[in-house]
Scaffold this motif. Structure first.
Motif, PDB file in Angstrom:
ATOM      1  N   ALA A   1       1.096  -1.038   0.326  1.00 31.42           N
ATOM      2  CA  ALA A   1      -0.072  -0.001   0.323  1.00 31.42           C
ATOM      3  C   ALA A   1       0.708   1.273   0.295  1.00 31.42           C
ATOM      4  O   ALA A   1       0.528   1.961  -1.187  1.00 31.42           O
ATOM      5  CB  ALA A   1      -0.557   0.091   1.184  1.00 31.42           C
ATOM      6  N   CYS A   2       1.864   0.923   0.835  1.00 28.97           N
ATOM      7  CA  CYS A   2       2.571   2.427   1.059  1.00 28.97           C
ATOM      8  C   CYS A   2       3.386   2.783  -0.480  1.00 28.97           C
ATOM      9  O   CYS A   2       3.752   3.692  -1.384  1.00 28.97           O
ATOM     10  CB  CYS A   2       4.233   2.267   1.957  1.00 28.97           C
ATOM     11  SG  CYS A   2       3.891   2.552   3.410  1.00 28.97           S
ATOM     12  N   ARG A   3       3.790   1.938  -1.434  1.00 22.85           N
ATOM     13  CA  ARG A   3       4.544   1.681  -2.127  1.00 22.85           C
ATOM     14  C   ARG A   3       3.197   1.902  -3.152  1.00 22.85           C
ATOM     15  O   ARG A   3       4.038   3.139  -4.458  1.00 22.85           O
ATOM     16  CB  ARG A   3       5.053   0.330  -2.683  1.00 22.85           C
ATOM     17  CG  ARG A   3       6.570   0.021  -2.182  1.00 22.85           C
ATOM     18  CD  ARG A   3       7.197  -1.093  -2.350  1.00 22.85           C
ATOM     19  NE  ARG A   3       7.992  -1.760  -1.501  1.00 22.85           N
ATOM     20  CZ  ARG A   3       9.098  -0.762  -1.089  1.00 22.85           C
ATOM     21  NH1 ARG A   3       9.267   0.087  -2.553  1.00 22.85           N
ATOM     22  NH2 ARG A   3       9.966  -1.331  -0.356  1.00 22.85           N
ATOM     23  N   ALA A   4       1.836   1.553  -3.388  1.00 22.00           N
ATOM     24  CA  ALA A   4       1.050   2.051  -4.518  1.00 22.00           C
ATOM     25  C   ALA A   4       0.482   3.485  -4.312  1.00 22.00           C
ATOM     26  O   ALA A   4       0.213   4.371  -5.710  1.00 22.00           O
ATOM     27  CB  ALA A   4      -0.094   1.497  -4.198  1.00 22.00           C
ATOM     28  N   LEU A   5       0.822   3.575  -3.006  1.00 27.10           N
ATOM     29  CA  LEU A   5       0.164   5.418  -2.949  1.00 27.10           C
ATOM     30  C   LEU A   5       1.316   5.813  -3.707  1.00 27.10           C
ATOM     31  O   LEU A   5       0.753   6.718  -4.210  1.00 27.10           O
ATOM     32  CB  LEU A   5       0.412   6.133  -1.358  1.00 27.10           C
ATOM     33  CG  LEU A   5      -0.229   7.213  -0.974  1.00 27.10           C
ATOM     34  CD1 LEU A   5      -1.529   7.060  -1.503  1.00 27.10           C
ATOM     35  CD2 LEU A   5      -0.178   7.262   0.566  1.00 27.10           C
ATOM     36  N   ALA A   6       2.743   5.965  -3.737  1.00 26.96           N
ATOM     37  CA  ALA A   6       3.232   7.036  -4.269  1.00 26.96           C
ATOM     38  C   ALA A   6       2.909   6.696  -5.745  1.00 26.96           C
ATOM     39  O   ALA A   6       3.334   7.756  -6.438  1.00 26.96           O
ATOM     40  CB  ALA A   6       5.107   7.272  -3.521  1.00 26.96           C
ATOM     41  N   ALA A   7       3.439   5.688  -6.188  1.00 27.54           N
ATOM     42  CA  ALA A   7       3.354   5.065  -7.457  1.00 27.54           C
ATOM     43  C   ALA A   7       2.029   5.851  -8.267  1.00 27.54           C
ATOM     44  O   ALA A   7       2.145   6.347  -9.275  1.00 27.54           O
ATOM     45  CB  ALA A   7       3.204   3.868  -7.911  1.00 27.54           C
ATOM     46  N   GLY A   8       1.065   6.000  -7.912  1.00 27.24           N
ATOM     47  CA  GLY A   8      -0.354   6.764  -8.331  1.00 27.24           C
ATOM     48  C   GLY A   8      -0.075   7.427  -8.662  1.00 27.24           C
ATOM     49  O   GLY A   8      -0.836   8.466  -9.199  1.00 27.24           O
ATOM     50  N   TYR A   9       0.480   8.695  -8.588  1.00 28.25           N
ATOM     51  CA  TYR A   9       0.614   9.847  -8.230  1.00 28.25           C
ATOM     52  C   TYR A   9       1.992  10.354  -9.310  1.00 28.25           C
ATOM     53  O   TYR A   9       2.404  11.934  -9.930  1.00 28.25           O
ATOM     54  CB  TYR A   9       1.009  10.547  -6.864  1.00 28.25           C
ATOM     55  CG  TYR A   9      -0.340  10.919  -6.728  1.00 28.25           C
ATOM     56  CD1 TYR A   9      -1.102  11.650  -6.490  1.00 28.25           C
ATOM     57  CD2 TYR A   9      -0.123   9.637  -5.196  1.00 28.25           C
ATOM     58  CE1 TYR A   9      -2.347  11.443  -5.842  1.00 28.25           C
ATOM     59  CE2 TYR A   9      -1.793  10.279  -4.442  1.00 28.25           C
ATOM     60  CZ  TYR A   9      -2.968  11.046  -4.437  1.00 28.25           C
ATOM     61  OH  TYR A   9      -3.521  10.773  -3.862  1.00 28.25           O
ATOM     62  N   ARG A  10       2.868   8.998  -9.626  1.00 25.91           N
ATOM     63  CA  ARG A  10       4.415   9.644 -10.403  1.00 25.91           C
ATOM     64  C   ARG A  10       3.344  10.633 -11.745  1.00 25.91           C
ATOM     65  O   ARG A  10       4.386  11.611 -12.092  1.00 25.91           O
ATOM     66  CB  ARG A  10       4.436   8.403 -11.014  1.00 25.91           C
ATOM     67  CG  ARG A  10       5.691   7.715 -10.189  1.00 25.91           C
ATOM     68  CD  ARG A  10       5.689   6.093 -11.112  1.00 25.91           C
ATOM     69  NE  ARG A  10       6.407   6.912 -12.456  1.00 25.91           N
ATOM     70  CZ  ARG A  10       8.061   6.462 -12.113  1.00 25.91           C
ATOM     71  NH1 ARG A  10       8.464   7.292 -10.524  1.00 25.91           N
ATOM     72  NH2 ARG A  10       8.501   6.965 -13.012  1.00 25.91           N
ATOM     73  N   GLY A  11       2.164  10.430 -12.313  1.00 28.97           N
ATOM     74  CA  GLY A  11       1.534  11.277 -13.204  1.00 28.97           C
ATOM     75  C   GLY A  11       1.765  12.318 -13.252  1.00 28.97           C
ATOM     76  O   GLY A  11       0.589  13.428 -14.133  1.00 28.97           O
ATOM     77  N   ASP A  12       1.090  12.555 -11.973  1.00 31.60           N
ATOM     78  CA  ASP A  12       0.681  13.982 -11.411  1.00 31.60           C
ATOM     79  C   ASP A  12       1.598  15.134 -10.732  1.00 31.60           C
ATOM     80  O   ASP A  12       1.088  15.900  -9.474  1.00 31.60           O
ATOM     81  CB  ASP A  12      -1.380  13.660 -10.715  1.00 31.60           C
ATOM     82  CG  ASP A  12      -1.993  12.724 -11.202  1.00 31.60           C
ATOM     83  OD1 ASP A  12      -1.880  13.075 -12.698  1.00 31.60           O
ATOM     84  OD2 ASP A  12      -2.074  11.365 -10.200  1.00 31.60           O
ATOM     85  N   VAL A  13       2.552  14.542 -10.145  1.00 33.96           N
ATOM     86  CA  VAL A  13       3.374  15.777  -9.489  1.00 33.96           C
ATOM     87  C   VAL A  13       3.834  17.024 -10.065  1.00 33.96           C
ATOM     88  O   VAL A  13       3.387  18.282  -8.830  1.00 33.96           O
ATOM     89  CB  VAL A  13       4.707  15.502  -9.604  1.00 33.96           C
ATOM     90  CG1 VAL A  13       5.286  15.917  -8.657  1.00 33.96           C
ATOM     91  CG2 VAL A  13       4.640  13.851  -8.447  1.00 33.96           C
ATOM     92  N   ALA A  14       4.047  17.808 -11.192  1.00 37.28           N
ATOM     93  CA  ALA A  14       4.339  18.729 -11.342  1.00 37.28           C
ATOM     94  C   ALA A  14       2.707  19.798 -11.526  1.00 37.28           C
ATOM     95  O   ALA A  14       2.797  20.734 -10.902  1.00 37.28           O
ATOM     96  CB  ALA A  14       4.718  18.947 -13.132  1.00 37.28           C
ATOM     97  N   ASP A  15       1.094  18.744 -12.313  1.00 45.22           N
ATOM     98  CA  ASP A  15       0.534  19.857 -12.215  1.00 45.22           C
ATOM     99  C   ASP A  15      -0.298  19.079 -10.990  1.00 45.22           C
ATOM    100  O   ASP A  15      -1.634  19.465 -10.624  1.00 45.22           O
ATOM    101  CB  ASP A  15      -0.398  19.410 -13.927  1.00 45.22           C
ATOM    102  CG  ASP A  15       0.910  19.521 -14.833  1.00 45.22           C
ATOM    103  OD1 ASP A  15       1.277  20.671 -14.528  1.00 45.22           O
ATOM    104  OD2 ASP A  15       0.824  18.208 -15.494  1.00 45.22           O
ATOM    105  N   LEU A  16      -0.173  19.118  -9.720  1.00 43.17           N
ATOM    106  CA  LEU A  16      -1.226  18.608  -8.757  1.00 43.17           C
ATOM    107  C   LEU A  16      -1.989  19.492  -8.531  1.00 43.17           C
ATOM    108  O   LEU A  16      -0.871  20.222  -8.018  1.00 43.17           O
ATOM    109  CB  LEU A  16      -0.345  17.890  -7.455  1.00 43.17           C
ATOM    110  CG  LEU A  16      -0.759  17.030  -6.320  1.00 43.17           C
ATOM    111  CD1 LEU A  16      -1.598  15.898  -6.541  1.00 43.17           C
ATOM    112  CD2 LEU A  16      -0.109  17.373  -5.362  1.00 43.17           C
ATOM    113  N   GLN A  17      -2.897  20.034  -8.011  1.00 35.63           N
ATOM    114  CA  GLN A  17      -3.911  20.818  -7.122  1.00 35.63           C
ATOM    115  C   GLN A  17      -3.070  21.369  -5.453  1.00 35.63           C
ATOM    116  O   GLN A  17      -2.839  20.119  -5.270  1.00 35.63           O
ATOM    117  CB  GLN A  17      -5.493  20.910  -7.596  1.00 35.63           C
ATOM    118  CG  GLN A  17      -6.538  21.418  -6.103  1.00 35.63           C
ATOM    119  CD  GLN A  17      -7.713  21.598  -6.959  1.00 35.63           C
ATOM    120  OE1 GLN A  17      -7.715  20.522  -7.545  1.00 35.63           O
ATOM    121  NE2 GLN A  17      -8.068  22.540  -5.987  1.00 35.63           N
TER     122      GLN A  17
END
Length: 352
Positions: free
Chosen positions: A203-219
Motif C-alpha cells: 500500500a505504501c509503494r502503491a500510494l506514491a506510484a499512483g501519483y507519478r504522472g500528477d506531480v508537477a500539476d497537482l492541485q
C-alpha cells in the motif's frame, strides 16, 4: 543582498534555532509525558501537549542535525525513545495531542489515531538508531508497524482510525490523499529495521506510484500538505525530482514581494513552516537559485528571534514559538547556506 552576507546570516540563524532546539526547552522534563516533544508554546510560554508526530520529527532531526557526541543529544534521544516505548506499551497508542495537564477531553484529534503521526514516530526512532543515538527500540518499532498495518483497507491507506460512531471533521488531515506519501515513504524506509507486513508495504509503494504522472500539476490547495506530498515523492519516487521542483516552483510563485507564502491559494495567512518546507524541497530538488528563493530564505531568517525561536505566524498580536517550524527552518537555512557554499546536501530521506 550580498551573497556572502545572506549565506552567513542563514547559517547563523540556523545555529540559533539549533541551540534553542537542543536547550531542553522543547522536551517534557517530568511527569507522565516525560521525554515527549512539545508541539508549540502558548503566548505565556507554556507548552500544553506532547505530540507523537513532533517527537518523531525531533528524533529524526537529532539524527540529521546534531553530532552524536554533542552535549545532551544522546540523552534527549534516549528520553524521547523511552517516551515512545511507554506510550506504546500494553497495546496502547499515544494520543495525537497528549496534554501534560490531562485537559484533552474536548480535543477532537484525540478521538482518532492518525497514520501520519505514527509513521513520523516510526521514522524518527529508525533514524535515531541509524545515527547511533539510541539502541534499537525493538518493541516500539514492532508496535508501530502493527498499528500502521491496521490502516490498510482494500490496498489503500486510510488517514485516520476511530471508534465506531465517531465522526471526524472534514480536514485534509482526516480525509487523506497525496500528503500521506510523506508518511508512506517513511514507513517504507523502516523495512531496513524490521519486516513490514506485505499489505502495508504494498500500500505504501502503491500510494506514491499512483501519483507519478500528477506531480508537477497537482492541485495546490493547502500548501502545507501539498509540500508534504513533495517531500514524500523525493524519497519514494526520486526520478520524479524535476516534477517535484516544478510543483515547488508553483508554490513559490504565490510568494509576495517580501517572500511571504500564504497558507493556501485562496488564503493570505502566512505561515513559517510553509516557507521552510518550500525552501527545503527546492534545495533537494536541485532548483534553489534565483532572487525569489533568496527572498524566501531571507524572510525565513528574519522571522527567528535572538533566542532562536520561530513563531508559527507573525500576523498575530502574540506570536507563538513553534517546534516543528523551528526544525523545518533549521534544516532549510542550514542547507541553503551549505548549497551556496557548494557543499553537498543530505539525501532526501533525512528531510524531517
Amino acid at each position: 543582498m550580498n551573497a556572502d552576507t545572506l549565506t552567513d546570516r542563514c547559517a547563523a540563524t540556523a545555529a540559533r534555532l539549533r541551540d534553542w532546539l537542543l536547550a531542553g526547552t522543547v522536551q517534557c522534563a517530568a511527569g507522565a509525558q516525560a521525554g515527549g516533544i512539545y508541539g508549540a508554546f502558548d503566548t505565556d510560554g507554556r507548552a500544553r501537549y506532547v505530540y507523537p508526530e513532533i517527537t518523531g520529527y525531533y528524533l529524526h532531526w537529532l539524527a540529521e542535525a546534531a553530532a552524536a557526541d554533542a552535549a545532551g543529544v544522546r540523552t534527549a534521544a534516549a528520553a524521547a525513545a523511552a517516551w515512545a516505548e511507554r506510550a506504546l506499551a500494553d497495546g496502547a497508542v499515544p494520543a495525537t495531542r497528549a496534554y501534560v495537564d490531562g485537559a484533552d477531553a474536548d480535543d477532537w484529534r484525540n478521538q482518532a489515531v492518525f497514520f501520519f503521526d505514527l509513521a513520523m514516530l516510526l521514522r524518527g526512532l529508525c533514524a535515531a538508531h541509524e545515527a547511533g543515538l539510541i539502541a534499537r527500540p525493538a518493541t516500539a518499532l514492532e508496535r508501530l508497524v502493527a498499528e500502521l498495518a491496521r490502516f490498510v483497507d482494500a490496498g489503500a491507506i486510510r488517514a485516520a482510525r476511530t471508534d465506531a460512531g465517531v465522526s471526524l471533521p472534514p480536514r485534509w488531515s482526516t480525509l487523506g490523499g497525496p500528503f500521506e506519501v510523506k508518511a508512506s515513504s517513511r514507513v517504507s524506509l523502516a523495512a531496513r529495521h524490521l519486516p513490514l507486513p506485505p499489505a502495508l508495504d504494498a500500500a505504501c509503494r502503491a500510494l506514491a506510484a499512483g501519483y507519478r504522472g500528477d506531480v508537477a500539476d497537482l492541485q495546490l490547495d493547502m500548501l502545507h500538505p501539498t509540500l508534504y506530498f513533495a517531500e514524500g515523492m523525493l524519497v519514494a519516487e526520486p526520478d520524479c525530482r524535476a516534477a517535484v521542483a516544478a510543483l515547488a516552483r508553483r508554490c513559490l510563485a504565490l510568494a509576495d514581494a517580501d517572500g511571504n507564502l500564504p497558507e493556501a491559494e485562496d488564503s493570505p495567512v502566512p505561515r513559517s513552516d510553509i516557507l521552510a518546507q518550500t525552501l527545503r524541497v527546492l534545495l533537494l530538488a536541485g532548483d534553489a537559485d534565483g532572487a525569489a528563493v533568496e527572498r524566501l530564505a531571507a524572510n525565513l531568517a528574519d522571522r527567528v528571534d535572538a533566542a532562536g525561536r520561530l513563531p508559527f505566524r507573525l500576523d498575530v498580536a502574540q506570536p507563538q514559538p513553534n517546534v516543528w517550524c523551528a526544525m523545518f527552518a533549521e534544516q532549510a537555512l542550514r542547507w541553503y547556506a551549505q548549497a551556496r557554499r557548494g557543499e553537498a546536501l543530505p539525501a532526501a530521506e533525512w528531510l524531517v
